[in-house]
Motif scaffolding. Sequence first.
Motif, PDB file in Angstrom:
ATOM      1  N   SER A  23      21.681  -8.902   1.828  1.00 14.19           N
ATOM      2  CA  SER A  23      20.850  -8.867   0.120  1.00 14.19           C
ATOM      3  C   SER A  23      19.385  -7.950   0.309  1.00 14.19           C
ATOM      4  CB  SER A  23      20.570  -9.808  -0.373  1.00 14.19           C
ATOM      5  OG  SER A  23      21.409 -10.363  -1.167  1.00 14.19           O
ATOM      6  N   LEU A  24      18.917  -8.211   1.733  1.00 10.55           N
ATOM      7  CA  LEU A  24      17.279  -7.848   2.505  1.00 10.55           C
ATOM      8  C   LEU A  24      17.485  -6.395   2.728  1.00 10.55           C
ATOM      9  CD1 LEU A  24      14.321  -8.279   2.846  1.00 10.55           C
ATOM     10  CD2 LEU A  24      15.022  -8.920   4.838  1.00 10.55           C
ATOM     11  N   TYR A 106       8.576  -5.401  -4.701  1.00 16.67           N
ATOM     12  CA  TYR A 106       9.498  -6.038  -3.596  1.00 16.67           C
ATOM     13  C   TYR A 106       8.917  -6.304  -2.960  1.00 16.67           C
ATOM     14  CZ  TYR A 106      10.412  -3.317   0.780  1.00 16.67           C
ATOM     15  OH  TYR A 106      11.076  -3.505   2.211  1.00 16.67           O
ATOM     16  N   LYS A 107       7.773  -6.894  -2.595  1.00 17.41           N
ATOM     17  CA  LYS A 107       6.504  -7.406  -1.200  1.00 17.41           C
ATOM     18  C   LYS A 107       7.152  -8.870  -1.442  1.00 17.41           C
ATOM     19  CE  LYS A 107       2.908  -4.222  -0.244  1.00 17.41           C
ATOM     20  NZ  LYS A 107       1.702  -4.061  -0.161  1.00 17.41           N
ATOM     21  N   GLU A 108       7.204  -9.675  -2.699  1.00 20.61           N
ATOM     22  CA  GLU A 108       7.473 -10.517  -3.545  1.00 20.61           C
ATOM     23  C   GLU A 108       8.505 -11.239  -3.187  1.00 20.61           C
ATOM     24  OE1 GLU A 108       8.388 -12.964  -7.169  1.00 20.61           O
ATOM     25  OE2 GLU A 108       6.702 -11.697  -7.314  1.00 20.61           O
ATOM     26  N   MET A 109       9.554 -10.229  -3.269  1.00 20.71           N
ATOM     27  CA  MET A 109      11.164 -10.576  -2.810  1.00 20.71           C
ATOM     28  C   MET A 109      11.101 -10.472  -1.652  1.00 20.71           C
ATOM     29  SD  MET A 109      13.002  -8.710  -6.375  1.00 20.71           S
ATOM     30  CE  MET A 109      14.425  -9.163  -5.601  1.00 20.71           C
ATOM     31  N   LYS A 110      11.100  -9.369  -0.368  1.00 23.59           N
ATOM     32  CA  LYS A 110      11.299  -9.502   0.620  1.00 23.59           C
ATOM     33  C   LYS A 110      10.796 -10.680   1.511  1.00 23.59           C
ATOM     34  CE  LYS A 110      10.593  -6.521   4.524  1.00 23.59           C
ATOM     35  NZ  LYS A 110       9.195  -4.710   4.995  1.00 23.59           N
ATOM     36  N   GLU A 111       9.236 -11.102   1.149  1.00 24.74           N
ATOM     37  CA  GLU A 111       8.954 -12.451   1.737  1.00 24.74           C
ATOM     38  C   GLU A 111      10.286 -13.512   1.219  1.00 24.74           C
ATOM     39  OE1 GLU A 111       4.366 -14.780   1.220  1.00 24.74           O
ATOM     40  OE2 GLU A 111       4.815 -13.048   0.770  1.00 24.74           O
TER      41      GLU A 111
END
Length: 140
Positions: A23-24, A106-111
């Motif tokens: 998913s990432l 994007y940054k929040e989900m990736k983190e």
Amino acid sequence: MARGKAISVKIPTQRVIAGLEASLAKLEMDYATQEQKEAQYQVSYKAWQKDLADFAIANFSKAENIRTNYRSWNKNLNIDFDITVVEGQFPAEPEKDFETIHQHTYKEMKEEMSNAIRILKMTDEEVVNTSTYNAVARYL
């Protein structure tokens, strides 16, 4: 199914990690290619707008409720009219086949995904309990 009954399942930790990593990778690929996809969409959208104008000009003789507005101060004429469209005659509007992801999302989900992967890789447990799975399920 009755409300209030919890589902209790045990999912292998490695399977959850693999799912999160996939998913990432998909999130990163989607974010990296969204500008290109948006540019392609804008090209097809502009072509559709031209097709609409061509359709309207070709069918102007069928126009109803014609409204005009002339602005003398800038020498601009606006003509607005209605055309009844028969299904199948009207040019099809292009659809976005991708989701636009804003930078902060994007940054929040990736983190969150990266943190979950790191934590799951540190555990010695062979299975993930339901509450842990529920915390990461939206990314799988």
